[in-house]
Scaffold this motif. Structure first.
Motif, mmCIF file in Angstrom:
data_model
loop_
_atom_site.group_PDB
_atom_site.id
_atom_site.type_symbol
_atom_site.label_atom_id
_atom_site.label_comp_id
_atom_site.label_asym_id
_atom_site.label_seq_id
_atom_site.Cartn_x
_atom_site.Cartn_y
_atom_site.Cartn_z
ATOM 1 N N ALA A 160 0.832 -1.207 0.000
ATOM 2 C CA ALA A 160 0.000 0.000 0.000
ATOM 3 C C ALA A 160 0.871 1.262 0.000
ATOM 4 O O ALA A 160 0.554 2.247 -0.681
ATOM 5 N N MET A 161 1.986 1.233 0.706
ATOM 6 C CA MET A 161 2.879 2.385 0.746
ATOM 7 C C MET A 161 3.585 2.563 -0.593
ATOM 8 O O MET A 161 3.797 3.695 -1.047
ATOM 9 N N LEU A 162 3.924 1.481 -1.240
ATOM 10 C CA LEU A 162 4.519 1.580 -2.571
ATOM 11 C C LEU A 162 3.532 2.201 -3.558
ATOM 12 O O LEU A 162 3.895 3.053 -4.375
ATOM 13 N N GLN A 163 2.289 1.763 -3.483
ATOM 14 C CA GLN A 163 1.268 2.279 -4.395
ATOM 15 C C GLN A 163 1.019 3.772 -4.169
ATOM 16 O O GLN A 163 0.701 4.507 -5.102
ATOM 17 N N ALA A 164 1.174 4.219 -2.944
ATOM 18 C CA ALA A 164 0.949 5.637 -2.619
ATOM 19 C C ALA A 164 2.153 6.509 -2.954
ATOM 20 O O ALA A 164 2.047 7.733 -2.954
ATOM 21 N N SER A 165 3.297 5.893 -3.253
ATOM 22 C CA SER A 165 4.524 6.647 -3.503
ATOM 23 C C SER A 165 4.541 7.250 -4.901
ATOM 24 O O SER A 165 3.999 6.670 -5.847
ATOM 25 N N ARG A 167 6.555 7.358 -7.612
ATOM 26 C CA ARG A 167 7.701 6.542 -7.998
ATOM 27 C C ARG A 167 8.366 7.087 -9.272
ATOM 28 O O ARG A 167 8.305 6.488 -10.335
ATOM 29 N N GLN A 168 9.055 8.187 -9.122
ATOM 30 C CA GLN A 168 9.745 8.783 -10.263
ATOM 31 C C GLN A 168 11.159 8.233 -10.372
ATOM 32 O O GLN A 168 11.744 7.774 -9.393
ATOM 33 N N ALA A 169 11.708 8.284 -11.568
ATOM 34 C CA ALA A 169 13.063 7.795 -11.811
ATOM 35 C C ALA A 169 14.058 8.911 -11.508
ATOM 36 O O ALA A 169 14.108 9.917 -12.209
ATOM 37 N N THR A 171 17.459 8.306 -11.287
ATOM 38 C CA THR A 171 18.599 7.995 -12.148
ATOM 39 C C THR A 171 18.155 6.911 -13.122
ATOM 40 O O THR A 171 17.035 6.392 -13.032
ATOM 41 N N ARG A 172 19.047 6.527 -14.010
ATOM 42 C CA ARG A 172 18.704 5.464 -14.969
ATOM 43 C C ARG A 172 18.579 4.103 -14.289
ATOM 44 O O ARG A 172 18.091 3.146 -14.891
ATOM 45 N N HIS A 173 19.008 4.018 -13.025
ATOM 46 C CA HIS A 173 18.951 2.750 -12.300
ATOM 47 C C HIS A 173 17.704 2.608 -11.430
ATOM 48 O O HIS A 173 17.461 1.542 -10.870
ATOM 49 N N THR A 174 16.923 3.666 -11.283
ATOM 50 C CA THR A 174 15.789 3.649 -10.357
ATOM 51 C C THR A 174 14.706 2.680 -10.799
ATOM 52 O O THR A 174 14.232 2.741 -11.941
ATOM 53 N N LEU A 175 14.302 1.801 -9.892
ATOM 54 C CA LEU A 175 13.153 0.937 -10.140
ATOM 55 C C LEU A 175 11.889 1.720 -9.814
ATOM 56 O O LEU A 175 11.774 2.296 -8.731
ATOM 57 N N THR A 176 10.938 1.729 -10.743
ATOM 58 C CA THR A 176 9.694 2.465 -10.522
ATOM 59 C C THR A 176 8.450 1.575 -10.579
ATOM 60 O O THR A 176 7.385 1.982 -10.124
ATOM 61 N N GLU A 177 8.577 0.379 -11.136
ATOM 62 C CA GLU A 177 7.437 -0.533 -11.218
ATOM 63 C C GLU A 177 7.242 -1.231 -9.871
ATOM 64 O O GLU A 177 8.203 -1.712 -9.265
ATOM 65 N N ILE A 178 5.994 -1.291 -9.427
ATOM 66 C CA ILE A 178 5.700 -1.861 -8.113
ATOM 67 C C ILE A 178 6.186 -3.297 -8.004
ATOM 68 O O ILE A 178 6.772 -3.691 -6.984
ATOM 69 N N ASP A 179 5.978 -4.111 -9.033
ATOM 70 C CA ASP A 179 6.396 -5.516 -8.961
ATOM 71 C C ASP A 179 7.900 -5.638 -8.761
ATOM 72 O O ASP A 179 8.369 -6.472 -7.980
ATOM 73 N N ALA A 180 8.672 -4.801 -9.463
ATOM 74 C CA ALA A 180 10.128 -4.858 -9.344
ATOM 75 C C ALA A 180 10.582 -4.421 -7.958
ATOM 76 O O ALA A 180 11.460 -5.045 -7.346
ATOM 77 N N ILE A 181 9.987 -3.349 -7.448
ATOM 78 C CA ILE A 181 10.366 -2.863 -6.116
ATOM 79 C C ILE A 181 9.944 -3.873 -5.051
ATOM 80 O O ILE A 181 10.692 -4.173 -4.112
ATOM 81 N N HIS A 182 8.747 -4.422 -5.222
ATOM 82 C CA HIS A 182 8.259 -5.412 -4.255
ATOM 83 C C HIS A 182 9.167 -6.639 -4.246
ATOM 84 O O HIS A 182 9.424 -7.231 -3.185
ATOM 85 N N GLY A 183 9.670 -7.002 -5.407
ATOM 86 C CA GLY A 183 10.607 -8.113 -5.475
ATOM 87 C C GLY A 183 11.857 -7.850 -4.646
ATOM 88 O O GLY A 183 12.383 -8.746 -3.968
ATOM 89 N N GLN A 184 12.343 -6.600 -4.674
ATOM 90 C CA GLN A 184 13.493 -6.226 -3.865
ATOM 91 C C GLN A 184 13.162 -6.281 -2.370
ATOM 92 O O GLN A 184 13.999 -6.672 -1.552
ATOM 93 N N ILE A 185 11.939 -5.901 -2.029
ATOM 94 C CA ILE A 185 11.521 -5.928 -0.621
ATOM 95 C C ILE A 185 11.425 -7.364 -0.124
ATOM 96 O O ILE A 185 11.849 -7.686 0.993
ATOM 97 N N VAL A 186 10.885 -8.251 -0.955
ATOM 98 C CA VAL A 186 10.799 -9.674 -0.588
ATOM 99 C C VAL A 186 12.199 -10.254 -0.395
ATOM 100 O O VAL A 186 12.465 -10.981 0.567
ATOM 101 N N ALA A 187 13.114 -9.913 -1.304
ATOM 102 C CA ALA A 187 14.498 -10.387 -1.186
ATOM 103 C C ALA A 187 15.145 -9.855 0.087
ATOM 104 O O ALA A 187 15.893 -10.567 0.776
ATOM 105 N N THR A 188 14.854 -8.594 0.419
ATOM 106 C CA THR A 188 15.376 -7.990 1.646
ATOM 107 C C THR A 188 14.878 -8.752 2.864
ATOM 108 O O THR A 188 15.637 -9.041 3.795
ATOM 109 N N ARG A 189 13.610 -9.090 2.853
ATOM 110 C CA ARG A 189 12.999 -9.819 3.970
ATOM 111 C C ARG A 189 13.678 -11.177 4.160
ATOM 112 O O ARG A 189 13.886 -11.632 5.296
ATOM 113 N N GLN A 190 14.046 -11.804 3.073
ATOM 114 C CA GLN A 190 14.643 -13.140 3.137
ATOM 115 C C GLN A 190 16.092 -13.116 3.615
ATOM 116 O O GLN A 190 16.517 -13.980 4.378
#
Length: 258
Positions: A160-165, A167-169, A171-190
């Protein structure tokens, strides 16, 4: 301005705070019309607010240009927060130790809305590409500390917080798609730590870990700055991530003993 009906809500105070917040690095000085526009209030209200703030010593007017600017007294409010924040006192020795162990700059950030705010910092003697003084704000969605914090929240709340953000780029490396960012959050959790690879500033990477409070929810995050001029992300993960995790755990344990 708030439009929520509430008999206890003081709109004059809201306008006064809006005027103070209107000043920033891009608007260091302003005239009355510019203040009204930046604070999103009418010119009459801006005049009353700025006069009051000037009398109280929070703003001053340049005698030649007649433009207004903040005074150092504004810092008193932020300092009082830091002085009253037990977490900062607890974290400081651990952040200092982490800086010594890693040889890099270490930071403590706390959540505010969709941002993380710098509340403690130990700067390494080596060059760092970006200066982030106490009080600086960074978005959660594209930073190591933000993702570390989000990873310790219930997943639906983090989404919900990601959806409310906004999400502008940055730099050229910035992830802006919710699925991609959420994937990073899941990896962080693990794995227990988050990564940022030049998503907010070029040349700036970080490794971060969440600090969990007594209620089992995140209250802050600790991160170490990794300049790309000195590190590859893979090398930093291998050498620094265990120390970042241990720092966050030590702070968490100390909080619970208070």
């Amino acid at each position: 301005m708030s439009d929520t009906p509430n008999s206890l809500f003081n709109q004059s105070l809201e306008k006064g705070l809006a005027v103070l917040r209107a000043f920033n690095a891009a608007q260091r000085t302003m005239n009355l019309a510019e203040i009204a526009e930046a604070a999103e209030i009418n010119k009459s209200s801006a005049q009353r607010m700025i006069h009051t703030l000037e009398q109280l010593g929070y703003v001053r007017k340049h005698p030649q240009t007649k433009r207004f600017q903040l005074t150092p007294r504004v810092m008193e409010i932020g300092y009082n927060y830091l002085a009253a924040d037990t977490l900062v006192d607890v974290a400081n020795p651990f952040l200092a130790e982490l800086a010594q162990v890693t040889g890099e700059t270490t930071n403590l950030t706390e959540p505010d809305g969709l941002d993380m705010v710098y509340v403690a910092r130990f700067v390494a003697p080596k060059f760092i590409p970006i200066h982030m003084p106490i009080g600086s704000r960074i978005p959660m969605y594209c930073t190591g500390s933000g993702r570390a914090y989000l990873s310790a929240l219930p997943d639906q709340e983090a989404l919900a917080m990601l959806q409310a953000s906004d999400r502008q780029a940055h730099t050229r490396h910035t992830l802006t798609e919710i699925d991609a960012i959420h994937g990073q959050i899941v990896a962080t959790r693990q794995r227990g730590y988050a990564l940022n690879q030049e998503e907010l500033f070029l040349g700036d990477m970080s490794i971060a870990a969440p600090i969990i409070g007594s209620q089992g929810l995140p209250v802050a995050a600790v991160h170490v700055v990794i300049p790309s001029s000195r590190w590859t992300l893979e090398e930093a993960e291998r050498k620094l991530a265990p120390s970042v995790i241990e720092c966050a755990r030590a702070i968490r344990t100390s909080i619970r003993t208070l």
